[in-house]
Design an enzyme around this catalytic site. Structure first.
Site, PDB file in Angstrom:
ATOM      1  N   ARG A 168      46.395  31.035 -18.151  1.00 34.09           N
ATOM      2  CA  ARG A 168      46.150  30.043 -17.087  1.00 34.09           C
ATOM      3  C   ARG A 168      45.483  28.781 -17.633  1.00 34.09           C
ATOM      4  NH1 ARG A 168      48.328  33.876 -14.646  1.00 34.09           N
ATOM      5  NH2 ARG A 168      49.789  33.114 -16.149  1.00 34.09           N
ATOM      6  N   SER A 246      45.868  33.070  -6.047  1.00 40.78           N
ATOM      7  CA  SER A 246      44.639  33.703  -6.542  1.00 40.78           C
ATOM      8  C   SER A 246      43.537  32.655  -6.654  1.00 40.78           C
ATOM      9  CB  SER A 246      44.879  34.303  -7.928  1.00 40.78           C
ATOM     10  OG  SER A 246      45.923  35.232  -7.862  1.00 40.78           O
ATOM     11  N   GLU A 337      40.428  29.638 -10.291  1.00 42.71           N
ATOM     12  CA  GLU A 337      41.730  29.226 -10.849  1.00 42.71           C
ATOM     13  C   GLU A 337      42.150  27.851 -10.345  1.00 42.71           C
ATOM     14  OE1 GLU A 337      45.058  32.107 -10.982  1.00 42.71           O
ATOM     15  OE2 GLU A 337      46.325  30.436 -10.365  1.00 42.71           O
TER      16      GLU A 337
HETATM   17  C1  LIG Z   1      50.784  31.358  -2.234  1.00 43.27           C
HETATM   18  C2  LIG Z   1      50.522  30.924  -3.657  1.00 43.27           C
HETATM   19  C3  LIG Z   1      50.897  31.748  -4.716  1.00 43.27           C
HETATM   20  C4  LIG Z   1      50.668  31.341  -6.038  1.00 43.27           C
HETATM   21  N1  LIG Z   1      51.052  32.166  -7.059  1.00 43.27           N
HETATM   22  C5  LIG Z   1      50.848  31.797  -8.346  1.00 43.27           C
HETATM   23  C6  LIG Z   1      51.249  32.644  -9.421  1.00 43.27           C
HETATM   24  O1  LIG Z   1      51.802  33.723  -9.216  1.00 43.27           O
HETATM   25  N2  LIG Z   1      51.009  32.234 -10.685  1.00 43.27           N
HETATM   26  C7  LIG Z   1      50.413  31.034 -10.956  1.00 43.27           C
HETATM   27  O2  LIG Z   1      50.226  30.715 -12.141  1.00 43.27           O
HETATM   28  N3  LIG Z   1      50.039  30.198  -9.948  1.00 43.27           N
HETATM   29  C8  LIG Z   1      50.230  30.550  -8.672  1.00 43.27           C
HETATM   30  N4  LIG Z   1      49.845  29.728  -7.650  1.00 43.27           N
HETATM   31  C9  LIG Z   1      49.173  28.452  -7.958  1.00 43.27           C
HETATM   32  C10 LIG Z   1      50.118  27.231  -7.957  1.00 43.27           C
HETATM   33  O3  LIG Z   1      51.243  27.466  -7.201  1.00 43.27           O
HETATM   34  C11 LIG Z   1      50.541  26.820  -9.370  1.00 43.27           C
HETATM   35  O4  LIG Z   1      49.418  26.570 -10.171  1.00 43.27           O
HETATM   36  C12 LIG Z   1      51.427  25.567  -9.347  1.00 43.27           C
HETATM   37  O5  LIG Z   1      51.940  25.334 -10.636  1.00 43.27           O
HETATM   38  C13 LIG Z   1      50.704  24.325  -8.874  1.00 43.27           C
HETATM   39  O6  LIG Z   1      51.671  23.310  -8.693  1.00 43.27           O
HETATM   40  P1  LIG Z   1      51.410  22.076  -7.739  1.00 43.27           P
HETATM   41  O7  LIG Z   1      52.538  21.132  -7.898  1.00 43.27           O
HETATM   42  O8  LIG Z   1      51.152  22.546  -6.367  1.00 43.27           O
HETATM   43  O9  LIG Z   1      50.085  21.477  -8.399  1.00 43.27           O
HETATM   44  P2  LIG Z   1      48.863  20.794  -7.626  1.00 43.27           P
HETATM   45  O10 LIG Z   1      48.113  21.819  -6.863  1.00 43.27           O
HETATM   46  O11 LIG Z   1      49.332  19.594  -6.894  1.00 43.27           O
HETATM   47  O12 LIG Z   1      47.967  20.336  -8.861  1.00 43.27           O
HETATM   48  C14 LIG Z   1      47.281  21.298  -9.652  1.00 43.27           C
HETATM   49  C15 LIG Z   1      46.604  20.571 -10.821  1.00 43.27           C
HETATM   50  O13 LIG Z   1      47.601  20.031 -11.683  1.00 43.27           O
HETATM   51  C16 LIG Z   1      47.506  18.600 -11.714  1.00 43.27           C
HETATM   52  N5  LIG Z   1      48.879  18.109 -11.723  1.00 43.27           N
HETATM   53  C17 LIG Z   1      49.886  18.385 -10.856  1.00 43.27           C
HETATM   54  N6  LIG Z   1      51.006  17.787 -11.247  1.00 43.27           N
HETATM   55  C18 LIG Z   1      50.716  17.105 -12.373  1.00 43.27           C
HETATM   56  C19 LIG Z   1      51.453  16.265 -13.259  1.00 43.27           C
HETATM   57  N7  LIG Z   1      52.753  16.015 -13.077  1.00 43.27           N
HETATM   58  N8  LIG Z   1      50.804  15.739 -14.328  1.00 43.27           N
HETATM   59  C20 LIG Z   1      49.485  15.968 -14.535  1.00 43.27           C
HETATM   60  N9  LIG Z   1      48.738  16.738 -13.744  1.00 43.27           N
HETATM   61  C21 LIG Z   1      49.352  17.295 -12.668  1.00 43.27           C
HETATM   62  C22 LIG Z   1      46.704  18.190 -10.492  1.00 43.27           C
HETATM   63  O14 LIG Z   1      46.004  16.986 -10.723  1.00 43.27           O
HETATM   64  C23 LIG Z   1      45.762  19.376 -10.370  1.00 43.27           C
HETATM   65  O15 LIG Z   1      44.700  19.222 -11.270  1.00 43.27           O
HETATM   66  C24 LIG Z   1      50.055  30.096  -6.314  1.00 43.27           C
HETATM   67  C25 LIG Z   1      49.677  29.271  -5.232  1.00 43.27           C
HETATM   68  C26 LIG Z   1      49.907  29.681  -3.913  1.00 43.27           C
HETATM   69  C27 LIG Z   1      49.522  28.783  -2.783  1.00 43.27           C
END
Ligand SMILES: Cc1cc2nc3c(=O)[nH]c(=O)nc-3n(C[C@H](O)[C@H](O)[C@H](O)COP(=O)(O)OP(=O)(O)OC[C@H]3O[C@@H](n4cnc5c(N)ncnc54)[C@H](O)[C@@H]3O)c2cc1C
Length: 345
Positions: A168, A246, A337
């Site tokens: 992670r 998580s 996380e």
């Molecule tokens: C129901 C649920 C289940 C999930 N299951 C998992 C799982 O099984 N495994 C797992 O690893 N994660 C899981 N996650 C967490 C999440 O989905 C992942 O971490 C996902 O990759 C986040 O993507 P996002 O576009 O929503 O990022 P955001 O939440 O929008 O951003 C997260 C971070 O990344 C940064 N960021 C986003 N995009 C960029 C970019 N293009 N360049 C630079 N920085 C950026 C943001 O500034 C922030 O710091 C889950 C979340 C939920 C709600």
């Protein structure tokens, strides 16, 4: 580039899956790479703070909101560089929804991300925390990550070996305000069978032994079913999914510090990963623990959920209670996380 929301009317609650967080001072939706770079670099030049947001599924922002420019990443598209018997190289725009990429991969016989089905968010965020689930991580298929370096003010491309991927985490997460992911290129093997199944629960559900392979389409359907049973697939009508997934990572501790009876996954460096969900439950916080506004999911003890009307303060209060409960009972520190912006545990 158009600043959509110069007045603070859009809240981070509207941009995140946990649905908490106050107003954004400015909002820009960047639908192409040039706009994304311009939105970030012009704010940097003007000394305006920047928050890059994908789908907001791993983000908790303070109730006070964000006092700067929120840039929503929306550059999409898949570029297939090669799709031959040697494998497929696929370049994916940062704003492309991750699960659409997994669905396309399974359909086209690109192997290696099928167990990552159903994870919310954008593809550009996947290398940030080296997204993983059910025995797979994106680091296993990422070939390179193209970024905008806010410090050097230029494009920098990183091979997988340069990304410092870990559990992670990555160099992008470790240096959180420096890099904007513009696109990610994946290298996939080709075939109908998914990669060897690396997670016991998934292997059992598929009826194969761990390390054996199963059709990628079946792996995807099975993972989606498992995830739905734990409220780990977004559903706007189900408050158990109003979360960041998580809330804590699984702690990695010395072998002698793993509590008796806790799950233990040995790591290559001799340390042992244990289960944050197990620790939380054994510390007395069962599924559904909490109050009318914020509580643990009724289907997963690692997910803090918004029941409607929760604030970031509510979420942090419950998170602190869980963290200190586990520390008092087991002497193990839990680490959040999701990325916390303008607030901390
Ligand atoms: C129901 C649920 C289940 C999930 N299951 C998992 C799982 O099984 N495994 C797992 O690893 N994660 C899981 N996650 C967490 C999440 O989905 C992942 O971490 C996902 O990759 C986040 O993507 P996002 O576009 O929503 O990022 P955001 O939440 O929008 O951003 C997260 C971070 O990344 C940064 N960021 C986003 N995009 C960029 C970019 N293009 N360049 C630079 N920085 C950026 C943001 O500034 C922030 O710091 C889950 C979340 C939920 C709600």
């Amino acid at each position: 580039m158009t600043v959509l929301d110069p007045a603070p009317s859009t809240t981070l609650a509207e941009l995140t899956t946990l649905r908490v967080g106050g107003p954004a001072a400015e909002l820009v939706e960047a639908r192409d790479e040039a706009t994304l770079v311009e939105a970030v670099s012009s704010a940097d030049a003007a000394g305006v703070p920047v928050l890059v947001v994908g789908a907001g599924s791993n983000l908790v922002v303070a109730d006070e909101g964000f006092p700067g420019r929120v840039v929503v990443v929306g550059n999409r598209g898949l570029g297939i560089e090669g799709d031959t018997c040697g494998g497929a190289f696929v370049e994916v725009g940062a704003g492309e929804p991750w699960d659409d990429v997994v669905a396309a991969a399974v359909e086209r016989g690109w192997i290696g991300i099928e167990a990552l089905s159903g994870i919310p968010g954008t593809t550009g965020a996947t290398p940030i925390q080296n997204v993983g689930a059910y025995g797979q991580e994106v680091s296993q298929t990422v070939a390179r990550v193209r970024t905008w370096d806010r410090k050097l003010r230029g494009i920098r491309t990183w091979t997988a070996g340069e990304c410092s991927f870990g559990y992670r985490t990555s160099r992008f997460k470790q240096d959180p305000t420096r890099f904007v992911v513009l696109n990610t290129t994946f290298q996939f093997r080709l075939g109908d069978l998914g990669a060897p199944v690396g997670y016991a629960e998934l292997a059992t559900a598929l009826g194969v032994a761990p390390g054996e392979r199963a059709p990628a389409t079946e792996v995807r359907e099975t993972v989606l079913a498992l995830r739905r049973s734990k409220a780990m697939v977004l559903d706007p009508d189900d408050h158990d999914t109003w979360s960041t997934g998580s809330f804590f990572t699984n702690p990695i501790v010395a072998a002698g510090d793993v509590p008796v009876g806790a799950p233990a996954w040995p790591q290559p460096d001799g340390l042992v990963k244990t289960s944050a969900a197990w620790l939380i439950e054994q510390a007395g916080f069962t599924k559904g623990y909490g109050n009318d506004r914020v509580r643990l999911s009724s289907k997963h003890s690692l997910a803090i959920t918004n029941r409607g009307g929760a604030t970031t303060a509510d979420v942090l209060e419950l998170a602190r209670e869980l963290e200190s409960g586990v520390r008092d009972r087991f002497g193990i520190a839990l680490v959040n996380e999701p990325v916390l912006v303008g607030c901390r545990l």
